[in-house]
Write an enzyme that holds these catalytic residues in place. Structure first.
Site, PDB file in Angstrom:
ATOM      1  N   LYS A 144      31.412  47.169 -17.574  1.00 53.16           N
ATOM      2  CA  LYS A 144      32.422  46.908 -16.527  1.00 53.16           C
ATOM      3  C   LYS A 144      33.607  46.142 -17.129  1.00 53.16           C
ATOM      4  O   LYS A 144      34.752  46.356 -16.749  1.00 53.16           O
ATOM      5  CB  LYS A 144      31.816  46.119 -15.368  1.00 53.16           C
ATOM      6  CG  LYS A 144      30.880  46.948 -14.492  1.00 53.16           C
ATOM      7  CD  LYS A 144      30.388  46.115 -13.313  1.00 53.16           C
ATOM      8  CE  LYS A 144      29.334  46.828 -12.513  1.00 53.16           C
ATOM      9  NZ  LYS A 144      28.782  46.003 -11.428  1.00 53.16           N
ATOM     10  N   ASN A 200      35.221  32.314  -9.803  1.00 56.95           N
ATOM     11  CA  ASN A 200      35.488  33.311  -8.763  1.00 56.95           C
ATOM     12  C   ASN A 200      34.278  34.148  -8.378  1.00 56.95           C
ATOM     13  O   ASN A 200      34.150  34.560  -7.226  1.00 56.95           O
ATOM     14  CB  ASN A 200      36.606  34.235  -9.285  1.00 56.95           C
ATOM     15  CG  ASN A 200      36.618  35.571  -8.582  1.00 56.95           C
ATOM     16  OD1 ASN A 200      37.125  35.693  -7.465  1.00 56.95           O
ATOM     17  ND2 ASN A 200      36.042  36.591  -9.219  1.00 56.95           N
ATOM     18  N   TYR A 248      25.468  31.998   2.965  1.00 56.46           N
ATOM     19  CA  TYR A 248      26.755  32.224   2.296  1.00 56.46           C
ATOM     20  C   TYR A 248      27.712  31.056   2.587  1.00 56.46           C
ATOM     21  O   TYR A 248      28.307  30.484   1.665  1.00 56.46           O
ATOM     22  CB  TYR A 248      27.366  33.546   2.763  1.00 56.46           C
ATOM     23  CG  TYR A 248      28.728  33.843   2.159  1.00 56.46           C
ATOM     24  CD1 TYR A 248      28.866  34.167   0.809  1.00 56.46           C
ATOM     25  CD2 TYR A 248      29.896  33.796   2.940  1.00 56.46           C
ATOM     26  CE1 TYR A 248      30.123  34.432   0.258  1.00 56.46           C
ATOM     27  CE2 TYR A 248      31.151  34.065   2.394  1.00 56.46           C
ATOM     28  CZ  TYR A 248      31.252  34.383   1.052  1.00 56.46           C
ATOM     29  OH  TYR A 248      32.496  34.641   0.505  1.00 56.46           O
ATOM     30  N   LYS A 290      29.488  28.297   0.037  1.00 52.87           N
ATOM     31  CA  LYS A 290      30.943  28.169  -0.063  1.00 52.87           C
ATOM     32  C   LYS A 290      31.401  26.749   0.305  1.00 52.87           C
ATOM     33  O   LYS A 290      32.414  26.272  -0.190  1.00 52.87           O
ATOM     34  CB  LYS A 290      31.614  29.226   0.824  1.00 52.87           C
ATOM     35  CG  LYS A 290      31.405  30.638   0.289  1.00 52.87           C
ATOM     36  CD  LYS A 290      32.266  30.882  -0.921  1.00 52.87           C
ATOM     37  CE  LYS A 290      31.654  31.774  -1.946  1.00 52.87           C
ATOM     38  NZ  LYS A 290      32.477  31.986  -3.139  1.00 52.87           N
TER      39      LYS A 290
END
Ligand SMILES: NC(=O)c1ccc[n+]([C@@H]2O[C@H](COP(=O)([O-])OP(=O)(O)OC[C@H]3O[C@@H](n4cnc5c(N)ncnc54)[C@H](OP(=O)(O)O)[C@@H]3O)[C@@H](O)[C@H]2O)c1
Length: 307
Positions: free
Chosen positions: A50, A100, A185, A189
């Site tokens: 990738k 990121n 999630y 975060k």
């Protein structure tokens, strides 16, 4: 993949950057712009093939770009440690670290280190990676203009909307029972926001911020999230209104490069797109919780002999 970024990016010649998950989505949008503006960009990714595809696309647009592969699997702390060591063998300065990479709404699973996948990839892996790289980030800060050396944590407005109201659940970090994939999630975060706050306190010479990139069309919304009822509800809106990852990277790029951000004013800040200094959630603004999370994470890593 048209690029019509709404922000100017300064010349980055001589700067060294790492973008985790930099081969795709928002990470790709970030990597290509940093490279186009002269930075040497390490794309930290778990897939060499990738990376090669991304490198080909970057060179097609900007043949002078200097992009390099750094093998990193954030779900495996051994891989995180090796990645940092490989980087330290090659470079003695790191000017921009963009944390990121992320996963969203993956089903409950524990990593080899015993952490739930979302908190592991989104926060704990990045915490260790950052910690191991801090000596070269500090080294860069000593020889750079004030505010030029930065750590950007890519969080989400989900830190406010989805995390448990009481904030970080120190005694139940994996949130195995009685929590949705969305709550896990949001919790991970929230940890990104608190990580930036504590970095700012402990390392004032480095400008550390967290960002919500906005709602952006990337692979994140084609993964497990796509089958959740909440996402099925908002999907038509995302398809219609959300930008792609090149334009969508604007807030990350602003956080990483804008000269208008100043450490004395903005260290530890949370940014909404594009470049808007904003209030994080109550828990995301809790400096005591930020400090506790740092200590909790160091202990969890020490227990596994990673610190
Ligand atoms: N898109 C949005 O609307 C949105 C909104 C708020 C916040 N965010 C945040 O933005 C960040 C980037 O997401 P995106 O939207 O660009 O999604 P994406 O296209 O799915 O990119 C996620 C990246 O993370 C990498 N990654 C996943 N697990 C990893 C692991 N174990 N080790 C190393 N890398 C790993 C992926 O690599 P592989 O290709 O190998 O899977 C990919 O490069 C995430 O932190 C996300 O939470 C996005």
């Amino acid at each position: 993949m048209a690029n019509d970024l709404p922000i100017p990016i300064p010349d980055l010649t001589g700067k060294v950057a790492i973008v985790t998950g930099g081969h795709t989505g928002l990470g790709f949008g970030t990597s290509i712009e940093l490279a186009k503006h002269g930075a040497r960009v390490y794309i930290a990714s778990r897939s060499a093939s990738k990376f090669n595809d991304a490198k080909r696309d970057i060179l097609a647009e900007y043949p002078e770009a200097n992009v390099r592969f750094l093998s990193l699997n954030l779900a495996d702390l051994g891989s995180v440690k090796t990645a940092a060591e490989r980087f330290l063998e090659q470079e003695s300065n790191l000017h921009l670290l963009v944390n990121n990479a992320g996963v969203m709404c993956v089903p409950y699973e524990e990593t080899v280190d015993g952490f739930e996948m979302q908190i592991a990839v989104n926060y704990i892996g990045h915490f260790l990676f950052t910690k191991l790289l801090l000596p070269v980030i500090q080294q860069a800060a000593e020889s750079s203009d004030i505010g030029a050396v930065r750590i950007v944590n890519v969080s989400s407005d989900g830190h406010a909307k989805l995390a448990p109201k009481e904030g970080i659940l120190f005694s139940d970090i994996n949130m195995k029972d009685n929590f949705s994939v969305w709550a896990r999630y949001g919790h991970s975060k929230l940890a990104n926001v608190l990580h930036s706050r504590e970095l700012a306190k402990r390392y004032p010479d480095i400008l550390s911020v967290s960002v919500h990139p906005g709602t952006v069309k990337t692979n994140l919304s084609t993964g497990p999230v796509s089958s959740t009822p909440l996402y099925r509800f908002i999907k038509p809106l995302v398809e219609l209104c959300a930008p792609g990852p090149r334009k969508g990277a604007a807030n990350i790029l602003f956080a990483a490069t804008s000269p208008s951000l100043k450490p004395e004013l903005h260290n530890g800040a949370y940014l909404l797109p594009v470049g808007k200094i904003s209030a994080a959630s109550k828990a995301g603004s809790d400096l005591k919780m930020a400090s506790e999370l740092w200590e909790w994470t160091e202990k969890a890593l020490a227990d596994r002999e990673f610190m």
